[in-house]
Design an enzyme around this catalytic site. Structure first.
Site, PDB file in Angstrom:
ATOM      1  N   ASP A  42      17.853  12.475  22.033  1.00  0.00           N
ATOM      2  CA  ASP A  42      17.693  13.706  21.234  1.00  0.00           C
ATOM      3  C   ASP A  42      18.431  14.934  21.758  1.00  0.00           C
ATOM      4  O   ASP A  42      17.863  16.036  21.769  1.00  0.00           O
ATOM      5  CB  ASP A  42      16.194  14.047  21.091  1.00  0.00           C
ATOM      6  CG  ASP A  42      15.399  12.996  20.342  1.00  0.00           C
ATOM      7  OD1 ASP A  42      15.958  11.931  20.013  1.00  0.00           O
ATOM      8  OD2 ASP A  42      14.204  13.235  20.095  1.00  0.00           O
ATOM      9  N   LYS A 140      15.121   8.245  14.392  1.00  0.00           N
ATOM     10  CA  LYS A 140      13.665   8.010  14.463  1.00  0.00           C
ATOM     11  C   LYS A 140      12.910   9.185  13.856  1.00  0.00           C
ATOM     12  O   LYS A 140      13.445  10.291  13.781  1.00  0.00           O
ATOM     13  CB  LYS A 140      13.242   7.790  15.918  1.00  0.00           C
ATOM     14  CG  LYS A 140      13.538   8.991  16.792  1.00  0.00           C
ATOM     15  CD  LYS A 140      13.295   8.687  18.265  1.00  0.00           C
ATOM     16  CE  LYS A 140      13.597   9.877  19.136  1.00  0.00           C
ATOM     17  NZ  LYS A 140      12.763  11.054  18.897  1.00  0.00           N
ATOM     18  N   CYS A 185       9.791  13.006  24.033  1.00  0.00           N
ATOM     19  CA  CYS A 185      10.606  11.857  23.612  1.00  0.00           C
ATOM     20  C   CYS A 185      11.141  11.033  24.787  1.00  0.00           C
ATOM     21  O   CYS A 185      11.228   9.810  24.702  1.00  0.00           O
ATOM     22  CB  CYS A 185      11.718  12.321  22.688  1.00  0.00           C
ATOM     23  SG  CYS A 185      11.021  12.995  21.150  1.00  0.00           S
TER      24      CYS A 185
END
Ligand code: ZN
Length: 240
Positions: A42, A140, A185
């Site tokens: 990310d 995701k 994450c």
């Protein structure tokens, strides 16, 4: 004569010390092999300075990740990739503010500012990343009613992204995790990687955390308990 012997003794001690330390370093440096993969989590505009969910010092992970990426033959990147009006956004729950929590059918959910909406500039990977050799980008969090911090499993704990099967079919045994944010994450990805049977390293200086309500310390404790190894970028040998 005495003086000369002392000087010689001094030289040989220094030489020995440097030999020992270089051998120790060689023994401890981690060399990613063909069964190793770097997971870059990310590193997207929304999580960088100026983004809607900016992680403090988030931009500092970019040069570190670019550097360690050179040591890996296998690299996977992830993108948080939400629908507009995603269930993890505080804006869709009346009376709720970002960083408050709510109970959803799959458990507790932290509410966030709107972020990483599919196709927006905020959801794009940082233009400063320099990892053209990355082989796969996993998106995701694209189911409107389920969040997905982890690159392996959505927050319901059972819906797979397919990443574990991909890595296993590529004969990957060790994963190294870097990116944003350490306590969400990155940590959830590392914990699920352990559950899927991988050897897992989190590269601490290649990550930054959000740290809300003690989340950063808890994440490191959970990862240590699960057998995740905490390393620094300098622990990784410079070439594959
Ligand atoms: Zn998200």
């Amino acid at each position: 004569m005495l003086d000369r012997r002392r000087v010689l003794a001094g030289v040989s001690t220094v030489a020995l010390a440097s030999l020992v330390s270089s051998k120790l370093w060689a023994a401890t440096a981690i060399k990613p092999d063909d069964a190793s993969a770097l997971l870059v989590i990310d590193v997207q505009n929304c999580f960088l300075p100026g983004g809607s969910l900016a992680v403090k010092e988030g931009e500092q992970v970019v040069p570190v990740i670019n550097k360690i990426a050179k040591s890996f033959a296998n690299i996977v990147m992830t993108q948080d990739w939400h629908t507009p009006g995603h269930v993890s956004f505080a804006s869709v729950h009346s009376g709720k503010k970002p960083f408050e929590t709510i109970d959803l059918p799959y458990g507790k959910q932290v509410l966030w500012p709107d972020h990483c909406v599919q196709g927006t500039d905020g959801a794009a990977l940082s233009k400063d990343l320099s990892i053209p050799q990355a082989e796969l980008i996993i998106r995701k969090g694209f189911h409107k009613d389920v969040d997905s911090y982890s690159a392996f499993l959505e927050a319901d704990g059972k819906t797979s992204t397919g990443l574990a099967a991909y890595l296993k079919s590529r004969k990957i045994k060790r994963v190294f995790v870097a990116g944003l944010a350490t306590d969400f994450c990155v940590a959830w990805t590392a914990l699920d990687a352990r559950k899927a049977g991988f050897e897992v390293y989190v590269v601490e200086d290649a990550c930054r955390g959000i740290d809300t309500q003690g989340s950063l310390a808890k994440a490191w404790a959970d990862m240590a308990k699960a057998g995740v190894k905490r390393i620094q970028s300098a622990d990784i040998a410079a070439t594959a």
